[in-house]
Design an enzyme around this catalytic site. Structure first.
Site, PDB file in Angstrom:
ATOM      1  N   SER A   1      36.748  36.493  34.126  1.00 44.05           N
ATOM      2  CA  SER A   1      36.652  37.802  33.476  1.00 44.05           C
ATOM      3  C   SER A   1      35.699  37.675  32.298  1.00 44.05           C
ATOM      4  CB  SER A   1      38.038  38.233  32.973  1.00 44.05           C
ATOM      5  OG  SER A   1      37.960  39.299  32.044  1.00 44.05           O
TER       6      SER A   1
ATOM      7  N   TYR B   1      45.673  36.170  27.662  1.00 40.34           N
ATOM      8  CA  TYR B   1      44.893  36.505  28.864  1.00 40.34           C
ATOM      9  C   TYR B   1      43.519  35.846  28.795  1.00 40.34           C
ATOM     10  CZ  TYR B   1      42.208  39.170  32.270  1.00 40.34           C
ATOM     11  OH  TYR B   1      41.391  39.532  33.311  1.00 40.34           O
TER      12      TYR B   1
END
Length: 244
Positions: free
Chosen positions: A142, A155
């Site tokens: 990501s 995250y």
């Protein structure tokens, strides 16, 4: 003939988002896809759709936090199709929250799925690929693996880890291609896992400009289609209008 024709591709987290879009696109280009996820009903519907279009797909229930299930998933791809060319470690979760919220269970879930799930995929696929002297492991990270933002510390840490693991694997093998794909904001169900109210509101603003999952699927297809001697080691894909 498509460079993807008859490629045997296993995809985790294939019941929605990037995984689902990638499964659909690769199958349409002639790949034979093995699909895994926890939501079996969604997988079954997707496999039926792919087969109705005249393409090849199988699926099985898969929890990537269970290494024995990932081993069985890869074995099923071999059983159905006779081998494994590409492993796409896509399964991920994103229950964002500030560290002060102390959502320890959610932190552990992200570590289990986003990091251990990728490691389990590598552990299952790498021996097969090393033995056959070729293969391609694609790990979905990501833009959160490139920089950190509030409510996303854990995250982002997991996605930094995916990049580190991917580059380590790349350096350790001269037989396999290894790619880490780092999408920007993508239309998906990931935000629905956010239980913290402040993080959920912040994410609404963050996701106003987003890519369709199909855009990431096309990028993944392009990476796979490169010649065997070409390894696209890292690919970042963002919405043109996104400031992030």
């Amino acid at each position: 003939m498509s460079e993807l024709k008859n490629k045997i591709v296993a995809i985790t987290g294939a019941s929605s988002g990037i995984g689902e879009a990638t499964a659909r696109l690769l199958a349409a280009k002639g790949a034979r896809v093995m699909l895994g996820a926890r939501r079996v009903d969604r997988l079954t519907a997707l496999v039926e759709e792919i087969r109705e279009a005249g393409d090849e797909a199988h699926s099985m229930a898969l929890d990537v936090t269970r290494p024995e299930q990932v081993e069985a998933f890869v074995a099923a791809a071999q059983q159905h199709f006779g081998g494994l060319d590409v492993m796409i470690n896509n399964a991920g979760v994103m229950p964002l929250s500030p560290l002060s919220a102390r959502k320890v269970d959610e932190w552990n879930q992200m570590i289990d799925v986003n990091i251990r799930g990728v490691l389990h995929g590598i552990a299952a696929a790498q021996p097969i690929m090393e033995q056959q002297q070729h293969g391609h492991i694609i790990n979905i990270s990501s833009i959160g693996g490139l920089s950190v933002s509030p409510t996303a510390a854990v995250y982002c840490a997991t996605k930094f880890a995916v990049r580190a693991i991917s580059d380590g694997l790349r350096q350790e093998t001269d037989k396999l291609r290894v790619t880490v794909v780092s999408p920007g904001v993508v239309t998906s169900e990931l935000a629905e896992t956010i239980s913290d109210a402040s993080a959920r509101e912040a994410m609404k603003a963050f996701r106003r400009v987003a890519l369709d999952a199909d855009a990431v699927a096309r990028a993944i297809a392009w990476v796979i289609a490169q010649p065997d001697e070409v390894d696209v080691s890292e690919l970042v894909i963002r919405p043109t209008a996104s400031p992030y």
